[in-house]
Design an enzyme around this catalytic site. Structure first.
Site, mmCIF file in Angstrom:
data_model
loop_
_atom_site.group_PDB
_atom_site.id
_atom_site.type_symbol
_atom_site.label_atom_id
_atom_site.label_comp_id
_atom_site.label_asym_id
_atom_site.label_seq_id
_atom_site.Cartn_x
_atom_site.Cartn_y
_atom_site.Cartn_z
ATOM 1 N N ASP A 130 0.826 -1.213 0.000
ATOM 2 C CA ASP A 130 0.000 0.000 0.000
ATOM 3 C C ASP A 130 0.856 1.257 0.000
ATOM 4 O OD1 ASP A 130 -2.126 -1.715 -0.133
ATOM 5 O OD2 ASP A 130 -2.733 -1.491 1.956
ATOM 6 N N ASP A 133 -4.869 -5.589 7.565
ATOM 7 C CA ASP A 133 -5.608 -5.919 6.337
ATOM 8 C C ASP A 133 -5.837 -7.436 6.353
ATOM 9 O OD1 ASP A 133 -6.298 -6.544 3.678
ATOM 10 O OD2 ASP A 133 -5.076 -4.905 2.871
ATOM 11 N N ASP A 141 -6.422 -9.410 4.148
ATOM 12 C CA ASP A 141 -5.814 -10.165 3.047
ATOM 13 C C ASP A 141 -4.378 -10.592 3.327
ATOM 14 O OD1 ASP A 141 -4.024 -8.103 2.161
ATOM 15 O OD2 ASP A 141 -5.496 -7.310 0.757
#
Ligand SMILES: NC(=[NH2+])NCCC[C@H](N)C(=O)O
Ligand SMILES: [Mn+2]
Ligand SMILES: [Mn+2]
Length: 300
Positions: free
Chosen positions: A127, A227, A229
């Protein structure tokens, strides 16, 4: 975790990426019982509800290909103000996403209370994109870069100050999908990253010990940006950008249990739960289990 009161705030937003449904993440996590779970652990829990989000069509910004810039800026401004209020009350901010672009607002609200805020970024991704390096135009691929002062000025300057973070105060854990521009930035700035290679090689216990040691001596507060994921899609199928070869269920619980023992985490967010892509709220329930571990739940 230091404070006895936890303030839970939902951010029902899916505009930082292109798959609809992650705006229902806060409902899924509440439905899986997050409030009751925290109360059972002895905390006073205030559910302050959801940030109001403009729900419209998804739009690409004509200028630079970024998706929904205005709406994401607006949502994060509101979130930053709410999180700041929680901090002023001395309560622990626990933010439920929503896509990961909301980290911009959480960190903006938290960071002004510290000289050296540390961040643990538990994620399959870095990110760390800007509008120049992003392959997608999705702002959920940019929040860590934005918090470091890189990217669109409207995002970078949310809450009226920048940067919110220093390169040496962040640790990324679980990375296995990094874009070229992100890799360059990591190398250029010497950002501390434990990719899946290190997870396999060192084991999670060593990684968390090292992370605690590293952040303890240079920071005065630590935000956990989690996150879902980061986990392998076997455990967390309900996410918009799944990547195979992820962190396991037990490795993740261990990480959070070890962080709970040290009592160092001062704010947290759990993001990217997408109930539409999920299997019977497996990922929503997982988030609640993980939040339990972060706040001190143990098997025995
Ligand atoms: N928070 C996330 N799930 N981020 C995924 C980002 C994927 C990719 N690196 C992008 O910039 O579009
Ligand atoms: Mn991710
Ligand atoms: Mn992410």
């Amino acid at each position: 975790m230091g404070k006895k009161t936890i303030s839970v705030v939902g951010v029902p937003m899916d505009l930082g990426q292109s798959r609809r449904g992650v705006d229902m993440g806060p409902s899924a996590i509440r439905y899986a019982g997050v409030i009751e779970r925290l109360e059972k652990l002895g905390y006073e829990v205030k559910d302050i509800g959801d940030i109001e989000i403009e729900h419209g069509k998804m739009i690409k910004d004509e200028k630079n290909g970024i998706r929904n810039l205005k709406s994401v800026v607006d949502a994060n401004r509101k979130l930053a103000r709410t999180v700041e209020e929680i901090m002023k009350e001395g309560s622990f901010p626990l933010v439920l996403g929503g896509d990961h672009s909301i980290a911009i607002g959480t960190i903006a609200g938290v960071s002004k209370f510290y000289n050296n805020l540390g961040v643990i970024w538990y994620d399959a991704h870095g990110d760390l994109n800007t509008s120049e390096t992003s392959p997608s135009g999705n702002i959920h691929g940019m929040p860590l870069a934005v918090s470091l002062g890189l990217g669109e000025p409207e995002l970078v300057n949310i809450a009226g100050y920048a940067p919110k973070l220093k390169y040496e105060n962040i640790v990324i854990i679980g990375a296995r999908s990094l874009d070229e521009g992100e890799k360059e930035l990591i190398k250029e700035k010497g950002i501390k990253v434990y990719t899946m290679h290190e997870v396999d090689r060192l084991g999670m216990s060593t990684i968390i010990e090292e992370t605690i040691h590293y952040l303890k001596e240079r920071t005065d507060g630590i935000h956990l940006s989690f996150d879902l994921d980061a986990l392998d899609p076997i455990y967390a199928p309900g996410v918009g950008t799944p990547v195979v070869g992820g962190v396991s269920f037990r490795e993740t619980h261990l990480a959070l249990e070890m962080l709970a023992e040290e009592n160092l985490i001062t704010s947290a967010e759990f993001v990217e739960v997408n109930p539409i892509l999920d299997e019977r709220n497996k990922t929503g329930s997982l988030a609640v289990d993980l939040i339990g571990s972060l706040f001190g739940e143990r098997i025995l």
